[in-house]
Design a protein around this motif. Structure first.
Motif, PDB file in Angstrom:
ATOM      1  N   LEU A 351       0.801  -1.221   0.000  1.00  0.00           N
ATOM      2  CA  LEU A 351       0.000   0.000   0.000  1.00  0.00           C
ATOM      3  C   LEU A 351       0.833   1.270   0.000  1.00  0.00           C
ATOM      4  CD1 LEU A 351      -2.698  -1.089   2.630  1.00  0.00           C
ATOM      5  CD2 LEU A 351      -2.915  -1.100   0.133  1.00  0.00           C
ATOM      6  N   VAL A 352       2.051   1.202   0.532  1.00  0.00           N
ATOM      7  CA  VAL A 352       2.852   2.430   0.668  1.00  0.00           C
ATOM      8  C   VAL A 352       3.348   2.875  -0.700  1.00  0.00           C
ATOM      9  CG1 VAL A 352       3.524   1.965   3.032  1.00  0.00           C
ATOM     10  CG2 VAL A 352       4.908   1.052   1.186  1.00  0.00           C
ATOM     11  N   PRO A 353       3.187   4.153  -1.051  1.00  0.00           N
ATOM     12  CA  PRO A 353       3.597   4.616  -2.384  1.00  0.00           C
ATOM     13  C   PRO A 353       5.061   5.033  -2.461  1.00  0.00           C
ATOM     14  CG  PRO A 353       2.415   6.358  -1.240  1.00  0.00           C
ATOM     15  CD  PRO A 353       2.431   5.176  -0.307  1.00  0.00           C
ATOM     16  N   HIS A 354       5.686   5.308  -1.323  1.00  0.00           N
ATOM     17  CA  HIS A 354       7.037   5.861  -1.337  1.00  0.00           C
ATOM     18  C   HIS A 354       8.051   4.793  -0.931  1.00  0.00           C
ATOM     19  CE1 HIS A 354       5.289   9.800  -1.925  1.00  0.00           C
ATOM     20  NE2 HIS A 354       4.566   9.666  -0.825  1.00  0.00           N
ATOM     21  N   LEU A 355       9.175   4.806  -1.595  1.00  0.00           N
ATOM     22  CA  LEU A 355      10.211   3.803  -1.365  1.00  0.00           C
ATOM     23  C   LEU A 355      10.747   3.866   0.058  1.00  0.00           C
ATOM     24  CD1 LEU A 355      12.144   1.610  -2.355  1.00  0.00           C
ATOM     25  CD2 LEU A 355      13.630   3.431  -3.233  1.00  0.00           C
ATOM     26  N   ALA A 356      10.967   5.058   0.580  1.00  0.00           N
ATOM     27  CA  ALA A 356      11.534   5.188   1.926  1.00  0.00           C
ATOM     28  C   ALA A 356      10.615   4.559   2.967  1.00  0.00           C
ATOM     29  CB  ALA A 356      11.792   6.655   2.253  1.00  0.00           C
ATOM     30  N   VAL A 357       9.310   4.737   2.801  1.00  0.00           N
ATOM     31  CA  VAL A 357       8.359   4.144   3.743  1.00  0.00           C
ATOM     32  C   VAL A 357       8.374   2.620   3.608  1.00  0.00           C
ATOM     33  CG1 VAL A 357       5.948   4.086   4.485  1.00  0.00           C
ATOM     34  CG2 VAL A 357       6.934   6.215   3.628  1.00  0.00           C
ATOM     35  N   ALA A 358       8.471   2.133   2.387  1.00  0.00           N
ATOM     36  CA  ALA A 358       8.520   0.689   2.179  1.00  0.00           C
ATOM     37  C   ALA A 358       9.756   0.080   2.833  1.00  0.00           C
ATOM     38  CB  ALA A 358       8.503   0.379   0.683  1.00  0.00           C
ATOM     39  N   VAL A 359      10.887   0.770   2.755  1.00  0.00           N
ATOM     40  CA  VAL A 359      12.103   0.284   3.396  1.00  0.00           C
ATOM     41  C   VAL A 359      11.908   0.214   4.906  1.00  0.00           C
ATOM     42  CG1 VAL A 359      14.536   0.798   3.850  1.00  0.00           C
ATOM     43  CG2 VAL A 359      13.612   1.077   1.550  1.00  0.00           C
ATOM     44  N   ALA A 360      11.280   1.243   5.476  1.00  0.00           N
ATOM     45  CA  ALA A 360      11.037   1.252   6.919  1.00  0.00           C
ATOM     46  C   ALA A 360      10.095   0.119   7.329  1.00  0.00           C
ATOM     47  CB  ALA A 360      10.453   2.605   7.336  1.00  0.00           C
ATOM     48  N   VAL A 361       9.035  -0.103   6.550  1.00  0.00           N
ATOM     49  CA  VAL A 361       8.103  -1.183   6.863  1.00  0.00           C
ATOM     50  C   VAL A 361       8.806  -2.535   6.749  1.00  0.00           C
ATOM     51  CG1 VAL A 361       5.987  -2.361   6.143  1.00  0.00           C
ATOM     52  CG2 VAL A 361       6.081   0.140   6.174  1.00  0.00           C
ATOM     53  N   ALA A 362       9.635  -2.692   5.716  1.00  0.00           N
ATOM     54  CA  ALA A 362      10.373  -3.948   5.563  1.00  0.00           C
ATOM     55  C   ALA A 362      11.304  -4.188   6.748  1.00  0.00           C
ATOM     56  CB  ALA A 362      11.180  -3.920   4.261  1.00  0.00           C
ATOM     57  N   ALA A 363      11.904  -3.122   7.278  1.00  0.00           N
ATOM     58  CA  ALA A 363      12.767  -3.263   8.449  1.00  0.00           C
ATOM     59  C   ALA A 363      11.961  -3.736   9.658  1.00  0.00           C
ATOM     60  CB  ALA A 363      13.462  -1.940   8.756  1.00  0.00           C
ATOM     61  N   VAL A 364      10.753  -3.202   9.827  1.00  0.00           N
ATOM     62  CA  VAL A 364       9.887  -3.629  10.930  1.00  0.00           C
ATOM     63  C   VAL A 364       9.530  -5.105  10.770  1.00  0.00           C
ATOM     64  CG1 VAL A 364       7.618  -3.323  11.997  1.00  0.00           C
ATOM     65  CG2 VAL A 364       8.965  -1.323  11.344  1.00  0.00           C
ATOM     66  N   VAL A 365       9.183  -5.512   9.545  1.00  0.00           N
ATOM     67  CA  VAL A 365       8.885  -6.932   9.292  1.00  0.00           C
ATOM     68  C   VAL A 365      10.099  -7.789   9.623  1.00  0.00           C
ATOM     69  CG1 VAL A 365       8.304  -8.625   7.518  1.00  0.00           C
ATOM     70  CG2 VAL A 365       7.172  -6.404   7.525  1.00  0.00           C
ATOM     71  N   GLY A 366      11.286  -7.313   9.243  1.00  0.00           N
ATOM     72  CA  GLY A 366      12.503  -8.064   9.521  1.00  0.00           C
ATOM     73  C   GLY A 366      12.759  -8.236  11.006  1.00  0.00           C
ATOM     74  N   VAL A 367      12.555  -7.182  11.790  1.00  0.00           N
ATOM     75  CA  VAL A 367      12.768  -7.276  13.235  1.00  0.00           C
ATOM     76  C   VAL A 367      11.809  -8.284  13.857  1.00  0.00           C
ATOM     77  CG1 VAL A 367      12.553  -6.030  15.418  1.00  0.00           C
ATOM     78  CG2 VAL A 367      13.719  -4.955  13.492  1.00  0.00           C
ATOM     79  N   LEU A 368      10.534  -8.165  13.530  1.00  0.00           N
ATOM     80  CA  LEU A 368       9.524  -9.005  14.174  1.00  0.00           C
ATOM     81  C   LEU A 368       9.645 -10.467  13.757  1.00  0.00           C
ATOM     82  CD1 LEU A 368       6.522  -6.518  13.841  1.00  0.00           C
ATOM     83  CD2 LEU A 368       7.714  -7.154  15.948  1.00  0.00           C
ATOM     84  N   THR A 369       9.796 -10.706  12.469  1.00  0.00           N
ATOM     85  CA  THR A 369       9.941 -12.094  12.028  1.00  0.00           C
ATOM     86  C   THR A 369      11.300 -12.665  12.432  1.00  0.00           C
ATOM     87  OG1 THR A 369      10.709 -11.349   9.836  1.00  0.00           O
ATOM     88  CG2 THR A 369       8.353 -11.804  10.104  1.00  0.00           C
ATOM     89  N   GLY A 370      12.309 -11.807  12.556  1.00  0.00           N
ATOM     90  CA  GLY A 370      13.606 -12.276  13.038  1.00  0.00           C
ATOM     91  C   GLY A 370      13.543 -12.747  14.479  1.00  0.00           C
ATOM     92  N   VAL A 371      12.837 -12.003  15.322  1.00  0.00           N
ATOM     93  CA  VAL A 371      12.661 -12.410  16.716  1.00  0.00           C
ATOM     94  C   VAL A 371      11.910 -13.732  16.792  1.00  0.00           C
ATOM     95  CG1 VAL A 371      11.473 -11.837  18.864  1.00  0.00           C
ATOM     96  CG2 VAL A 371      12.807 -10.094  17.691  1.00  0.00           C
ATOM     97  N   SER A 372      10.808 -13.833  16.056  1.00  0.00           N
ATOM     98  CA  SER A 372      10.015 -15.067  16.111  1.00  0.00           C
ATOM     99  C   SER A 372      10.805 -16.252  15.561  1.00  0.00           C
ATOM    100  CB  SER A 372       8.707 -14.894  15.329  1.00  0.00           C
ATOM    101  OG  SER A 372       8.953 -14.678  13.960  1.00  0.00           O
TER     102      SER A 372
END
Length: 451
Positions: A351-372
């Protein structure tokens, strides 16, 4: 030098537990794993380059795909070998074989141009060796360190894997520029060989006898206070699925016993379901969906690289957290909640239109799935009988690397039909379904790592 199985690992048997990051035995294993992972990165880069230079795009794709077939078909058998022969022996033998084969390929490519058939043959053999190597290397940590250090080792392993990928690709590129595919294969073989002296000097703890499970009430009753307080013996007694049959019968009987052991285990059974279902929902968007999303948003290859870098950075941060902290209380609950939150973060990527926001969201996904993911691995190694760890590890690896990639063509076809937004939303729901299933299992939800 005494036999490997007769040498006690540091931190076992004397009441003292050495932190994993200060344990020379663990650091030798970590160094060997890092060298081997870097070798993998260089090998696949060299194979890709050599295949694309030697044939059409379709032929190159076939060469790259053939290694996945024996790896998937033989993965469960590799777990049986690790339990029957011992993980150290299997890791050393398979790593040595990989070094010899890749160095031999480098010599042949330097002397002649044998064609794609040789690359395909090497890819098949390498895939078969991977099926033996991967379960064994995953079964080693409980034999080289105390149970309370397994979460920290998972974090250290995650950091090492990320670092090997970051370093291996540029090293492979330099070797390719200097000596072509032959030079890159030479470097990969040298990295595999570098791991051997480290593996040969590992001190392996003796294989303990089967745990005797305590009587546990039937139904959704959680383990008692002793288990939740972090007592390893109480955790094992409350969650064990029975000692199973030690390896030593026929090959197929040992394989069937491993599957039966997981099916009857009160924590491992739901844990393997969580792995299978969540990976099925997660691998497709990450492997194919992001590329299609970057193309649809006109981010280009560079944009895709930044999104993947954001995910890698988040996953690395999670590994660092586990490596530093060493233990997270209420591991089963935290694992499930982190996976639910990570699943919820997948859908906004479309849904995010901007690349910078997508990078930030991907980092959040990485942290959470990395912990699990790290907690999942630590729980699996802590709660599995050592005599079955190779087979359990192979089953977990099989569902992640063998079954989950089946979602690649489905994801691509679905994006072509309906676009990225609904496909990412459905993938997030599938991933979350695995997490919710785990949270609905009282024993998995209340599982603890030992102190």
């Amino acid at each position: 030098m005494p036999a490997a199985e007769d040498v006690a690992a540091p931190g076992r048997g004397d009441g003292r537990e050495r932190p994993a990051h200060r344990d020379p035995n663990v650091l030798r294993w970590l160094g060997a794993y890092t060298a081997s992972a870097a070798g993998d990165s260089v090998y696949y880069l060299a194979l890709t380059w050599a295949a694309t230079r030697g044939g059409s795009a379709a032929e190159a794709g076939a060469v790259l795909a053939v290694s996945a077939v024996p790896r998937a078909l033989l993965m469960l058998g590799g777990g049986v070998l690790a339990d029957r022969l011992g993980p150290r022996r299997v890791v050393v033998t398979s790593d040595a074989a990989r070094a010899v084969i890749v160095l031999g390929l480098a010599a042949l490519l330097w002397a002649s141009a044998p064609g794609l058939w040789l690359l395909a043959a090497v890819a098949v053999v390498f895939g078969a060796l991977d099926a033996v190597f991967m379960p064994a290397v995953g079964a080693l940590p409980p034999r080289i360190a105390a149970p309370g250090q397994l979460a920290r080792i998972q974090g250290m392993r995650g950091l090492a894997g990320r670092g090997a990928t970051v370093v291996g690709a540029p090293l492979g590129g330099v070797a390719m520029a200097a000596g072509g595919a032959s030079g890159a294969f030479l470097l990969a073989g040298a990295l595999f060989a570098l791991a051997l002296p480290l593996l040969l000097t590992l001190r392996i703890a003796p294989l303990p006898g089967p745990r005797t499970p305590a009587a546990v009430p039937e139904g959704p009753t959680a383990p008692g206070p002793g288990a939740s307080d972090g007592d390893p013996g109480a955790v094992a007694a409350a969650t064990a699925g029975g000692p199973g049959t030690p390896p030593g019968g026929s090959f197929l009987r040992d394989l069937a016993d491993g599957l039966r052991y997981v099916r009857r285990h009160r924590v491992l059974a739901p844990l393997l379901v969580v792995i299978a279902v969540s990976d099925l929902g997660f691998v497709g968007p990450l492997g194919v969906g992001l590329a299609l999303l970057a193309d649809a948003r006109d981010w280009g290859a560079a944009g895709l690289g930044w999104v993947l870098a954001g995910f890698a950075a988040g996953s690395g941060a999670a590994s660092l957290l586990l490596a530093v902290r060493g233990r997270i209380p209420r591991a089963g609950l935290v694992m499930g909640l982190a996976l639910v939150a990570g699943s919820a973060a997948i859908a906004p990527l479309a849904l995010v239109p901007h690349l910078a926001v997508a990078v930030a969201v991907a980092a959040v996904v990485g942290v959470l799935t990395g912990v699990s993911g790290s907690l999942c691995g630590a729980l699996m190694q802590t709660l599995t009988e050592p005599s079955h760890l190779g087979r359990v590890t192979s089953l977990a690896t099989f569902v992640s690397l063998g079954l989950a990639p089946l979602s690649f063509p489905l994801t691509g076809a679905a994006v072509g039909l309906w676009g990225t937004t609904p496909v990412f939303a459905v993938s997030a729901l599938v991933c979350a379904a695995g997490a919710v299933y785990g949270l609905c299992s009282p024993r998995l939800r209340r599982a603890e790592l030992p102190t």
